[in-house]
Design a protein around this motif. Structure first.
Motif, mmCIF file in Angstrom:
data_model
loop_
_atom_site.group_PDB
_atom_site.id
_atom_site.type_symbol
_atom_site.label_atom_id
_atom_site.label_comp_id
_atom_site.label_asym_id
_atom_site.label_seq_id
_atom_site.Cartn_x
_atom_site.Cartn_y
_atom_site.Cartn_z
ATOM 1 N N ILE A 135 0.849 -1.188 0.000
ATOM 2 C CA ILE A 135 0.000 0.000 0.000
ATOM 3 C C ILE A 135 0.885 1.238 0.000
ATOM 4 C CG2 ILE A 135 -1.803 1.260 1.236
ATOM 5 C CD1 ILE A 135 -2.653 -1.407 2.478
ATOM 6 N N CYS A 136 0.755 2.069 -1.037
ATOM 7 C CA CYS A 136 1.572 3.276 -1.193
ATOM 8 C C CYS A 136 0.694 4.500 -0.951
ATOM 9 C CB CYS A 136 2.180 3.350 -2.581
ATOM 10 S SG CYS A 136 2.984 1.813 -3.104
ATOM 11 N N ILE A 137 1.162 5.379 -0.084
ATOM 12 C CA ILE A 137 0.418 6.596 0.252
ATOM 13 C C ILE A 137 1.165 7.793 -0.318
ATOM 14 C CG2 ILE A 137 -0.573 7.976 2.109
ATOM 15 C CD1 ILE A 137 -0.524 5.466 3.853
ATOM 16 N N GLU A 138 0.524 8.509 -1.217
ATOM 17 C CA GLU A 138 1.158 9.646 -1.882
ATOM 18 C C GLU A 138 1.249 10.832 -0.943
ATOM 19 O OE1 GLU A 138 0.528 10.978 -6.320
ATOM 20 O OE2 GLU A 138 -0.868 12.080 -5.043
ATOM 21 N N ARG A 139 2.398 11.498 -0.970
ATOM 22 C CA ARG A 139 2.594 12.732 -0.204
ATOM 23 C C ARG A 139 2.755 13.900 -1.179
ATOM 24 N NH1 ARG A 139 7.048 10.367 4.080
ATOM 25 N NH2 ARG A 139 5.682 10.041 5.886
ATOM 26 N N MET A 152 -6.919 2.155 -12.822
ATOM 27 C CA MET A 152 -7.511 3.250 -12.073
ATOM 28 C C MET A 152 -8.792 2.794 -11.370
ATOM 29 S SD MET A 152 -5.339 5.600 -12.526
ATOM 30 C CE MET A 152 -3.954 5.914 -13.637
ATOM 31 N N ILE A 153 -8.907 3.172 -10.102
ATOM 32 C CA ILE A 153 -10.081 2.775 -9.317
ATOM 33 C C ILE A 153 -10.840 4.001 -8.808
ATOM 34 C CG2 ILE A 153 -10.851 1.639 -7.203
ATOM 35 C CD1 ILE A 153 -8.692 -0.383 -7.532
ATOM 36 N N ASP A 154 -10.129 4.908 -8.128
ATOM 37 C CA ASP A 154 -10.729 6.112 -7.546
ATOM 38 C C ASP A 154 -11.926 5.753 -6.665
ATOM 39 O OD1 ASP A 154 -11.060 8.760 -6.924
ATOM 40 O OD2 ASP A 154 -12.295 9.192 -8.683
ATOM 41 N N ALA A 155 -11.644 4.984 -5.618
ATOM 42 C CA ALA A 155 -12.704 4.523 -4.720
ATOM 43 C C ALA A 155 -12.415 4.977 -3.292
ATOM 44 C CB ALA A 155 -12.805 2.996 -4.766
ATOM 45 N N ARG A 156 -13.473 5.048 -2.517
ATOM 46 C CA ARG A 156 -13.337 5.387 -1.106
ATOM 47 C C ARG A 156 -12.601 4.256 -0.389
ATOM 48 N NH1 ARG A 156 -16.195 4.211 3.451
ATOM 49 N NH2 ARG A 156 -17.699 3.014 2.199
ATOM 50 N N ILE A 157 -11.739 4.625 0.553
ATOM 51 C CA ILE A 157 -10.971 3.624 1.290
ATOM 52 C C ILE A 157 -11.897 2.838 2.200
ATOM 53 C CG2 ILE A 157 -9.166 3.292 3.033
ATOM 54 C CD1 ILE A 157 -7.721 5.667 1.869
ATOM 55 N N ASP A 158 -11.873 1.517 2.039
ATOM 56 C CA ASP A 158 -12.723 0.643 2.829
ATOM 57 C C ASP A 158 -11.930 -0.621 3.151
ATOM 58 O OD1 ASP A 158 -15.615 -0.071 3.748
ATOM 59 O OD2 ASP A 158 -14.949 -1.817 2.589
ATOM 60 N N VAL A 159 -12.120 -1.129 4.360
ATOM 61 C CA VAL A 159 -11.366 -2.300 4.805
ATOM 62 C C VAL A 159 -11.620 -3.487 3.885
ATOM 63 C CG1 VAL A 159 -11.014 -3.937 6.688
ATOM 64 C CG2 VAL A 159 -11.366 -1.507 7.198
ATOM 65 N N ARG A 160 -12.880 -3.766 3.602
ATOM 66 C CA ARG A 160 -13.214 -4.931 2.777
ATOM 67 C C ARG A 160 -12.738 -4.769 1.335
ATOM 68 N NH1 ARG A 160 -19.489 -5.432 4.226
ATOM 69 N NH2 ARG A 160 -19.214 -3.167 4.144
ATOM 70 N N LEU A 161 -12.717 -3.531 0.843
ATOM 71 C CA LEU A 161 -12.234 -3.301 -0.514
ATOM 72 C C LEU A 161 -10.729 -3.589 -0.606
ATOM 73 C CD1 LEU A 161 -12.560 -2.359 -3.406
ATOM 74 C CD2 LEU A 161 -12.339 0.009 -2.592
ATOM 75 N N ILE A 162 -9.975 -3.129 0.380
ATOM 76 C CA ILE A 162 -8.525 -3.374 0.375
ATOM 77 C C ILE A 162 -8.246 -4.875 0.475
ATOM 78 C CG2 ILE A 162 -6.375 -2.989 1.630
ATOM 79 C CD1 ILE A 162 -7.425 -0.274 2.468
ATOM 80 N N GLU A 163 -8.981 -5.546 1.357
ATOM 81 C CA GLU A 163 -8.771 -6.985 1.503
ATOM 82 C C GLU A 163 -9.166 -7.733 0.230
ATOM 83 O OE1 GLU A 163 -10.812 -8.282 4.975
ATOM 84 O OE2 GLU A 163 -9.661 -7.017 6.340
ATOM 85 N N ILE A 179 -2.683 5.259 -2.799
ATOM 86 C CA ILE A 179 -3.687 6.098 -2.134
ATOM 87 C C ILE A 179 -3.319 7.554 -2.377
ATOM 88 C CG2 ILE A 179 -4.640 6.807 0.087
ATOM 89 C CD1 ILE A 179 -4.337 3.963 1.056
ATOM 90 N N ARG A 180 -4.260 8.294 -2.918
ATOM 91 C CA ARG A 180 -4.054 9.713 -3.198
ATOM 92 C C ARG A 180 -5.199 10.515 -2.618
ATOM 93 N NH1 ARG A 180 -3.201 11.564 -9.331
ATOM 94 N NH2 ARG A 180 -1.083 10.814 -8.859
ATOM 95 N N GLN A 181 -4.868 11.446 -1.747
ATOM 96 C CA GLN A 181 -5.849 12.340 -1.129
ATOM 97 C C GLN A 181 -6.986 11.574 -0.466
ATOM 98 O OE1 GLN A 181 -7.077 15.114 -4.162
ATOM 99 N NE2 GLN A 181 -5.077 16.105 -4.273
ATOM 100 N N GLY A 182 -6.621 10.528 0.257
ATOM 101 C CA GLY A 182 -7.598 9.796 1.049
ATOM 102 C C GLY A 182 -8.492 8.871 0.259
ATOM 103 N N ARG A 183 -8.108 8.540 -1.011
ATOM 104 C CA ARG A 183 -8.887 7.629 -1.821
ATOM 105 C C ARG A 183 -7.947 6.630 -2.495
ATOM 106 N NH1 ARG A 183 -14.090 9.089 -2.867
ATOM 107 N NH2 ARG A 183 -14.137 7.889 -4.819
ATOM 108 N N ILE A 184 -8.473 5.437 -2.763
ATOM 109 C CA ILE A 184 -7.684 4.449 -3.494
ATOM 110 C C ILE A 184 -7.673 4.874 -4.956
ATOM 111 C CG2 ILE A 184 -7.469 2.033 -4.128
ATOM 112 C CD1 ILE A 184 -8.938 1.279 -1.610
ATOM 113 N N HIS A 185 -6.537 5.363 -5.399
ATOM 114 C CA HIS A 185 -6.437 5.927 -6.740
ATOM 115 C C HIS A 185 -6.287 4.840 -7.802
ATOM 116 C CE1 HIS A 185 -5.522 8.719 -9.936
ATOM 117 N NE2 HIS A 185 -4.343 8.157 -10.143
ATOM 118 N N SER A 186 -5.439 3.858 -7.556
ATOM 119 C CA SER A 186 -5.195 2.808 -8.550
ATOM 120 C C SER A 186 -4.695 1.548 -7.859
ATOM 121 C CB SER A 186 -4.167 3.273 -9.597
ATOM 122 O OG SER A 186 -2.968 3.673 -8.954
#
Length: 258
Positions: A135-139, A152-163, A179-186
């Motif tokens: 999991i990479c978090i963009e700064r 590309m996904i652009d989805a809200r961060i969710d435990v079940r989605l990541i799993e 993860i970009r700006q609090g969302r799963i970007h890709s």
């Protein structure tokens, strides 16, 4: 001793050179560039000795080699120079925006990243089942180049989605999510692998990819080991094992808010 004069500018000059040499050492320490730098330093010392002995022909030849040394250094140490400039830029950006973040913190109460707990819970669940994850978090650095290698996904961060993404039978599990700006970007992104020869052997390609990305950018990377079921945080080329997974969310929030 009258011919030796030391003034304030000379002292400043020596201190600046010492700081630059120390920063170069920190930059290339633990990499293959350390051996190359030692070889170049030996050649330079030899050139100084040759000049002191007034060996005209050899001094002229070595002088030509030293003359193009700057270009050679840029080519040889391309990754190290890129990492150092990126480090300087990210530190400047953080210092520039620190006052603004403090204003928002005082007005809004806190700037703690709320979704870090979801990421932490997903990592704990995957570690318990030995499911590998990256999991990479963009700064500040733009990870668009690496995001374009995946989907590309652009989805809200969710435990079940990541799993679900990192489930071994999922078509998206092979690679990293960004993860970009609090969302799963890709997802299913390809990361650059580190060529640091001093990485412990028990770290696999997933950890090498995490270290490689942190060497090329200021991204914060979380790794879940498929073999050992351990969680690690990679930042600026340094990997740290999380001994207490329950504190992972707090650590991520603190590091992203720093």
């Amino acid at each position: 001793m009258d011919f030796i004069t030391v003034n304030l500018l000379d002292i400043i000059d020596i201190l600046v050179v010492a700081v630059l040499c120390y920063q170069v050492y920190r930059l290339i320490r633990g990499t293959a560039a350390m051996t190359i730098f030692a070889g170049i330093f030996i050649v330079y010392l030899l050139w100084v000795v040759v000049r002191a002995l007034n060996m005209t022909l050899l001094s002229s030849i070595m002088g030509q080699v030293i003359g193009v040394g700057v270009l050679a250094l840029i080519i040889v140490f391309q990754q190290e120079v890129r990492r150092y400039l990126l480090l300087l830029g990210s530190r400047y950006s953080k210092a520039k925006n620190r006052f603004v973040r403090r204003l928002f913190r005082s007005a809004g109460g806190t700037t703690q990243v709320g979704w870090t707990e979801d990421v932490a819970k997903a990592c704990r669940d995957m570690a318990a089942t030995c499911t590998g994850a990256l999991i990479c978090i963009e700064r500040q650095s733009d990870l668009g180049v690496y995001a374009s290698t995946g989907d590309m996904i652009d989805a809200r961060i969710d435990v079940r989605l990541i799993e679900s993404i990192f489930f071994k039978n999922s078509p998206l599990h092979d690679g990293a999510i960004i993860i970009r700006q609090g969302r799963i970007h890709s997802a299913r992104c390809i990361l650059p692998s580190s060529d640091n020869p001093h990485i412990p052997l028990h770290y696999g390609m997933r950890h090498r990819a995490a270290i490689g990305l942190s060497e090329h950018s200021d991204a914060l990377v979380v790794v879940v080991s498929e073999e050992r079921g351990k969680i690690s945080i990679v930042d600026a080329g340094e990997i740290t094992t999380v001994n207490d997974p329950d504190t992972l969310g707090e650590k991520l929030g603190r590091m992203l808010s720093a």
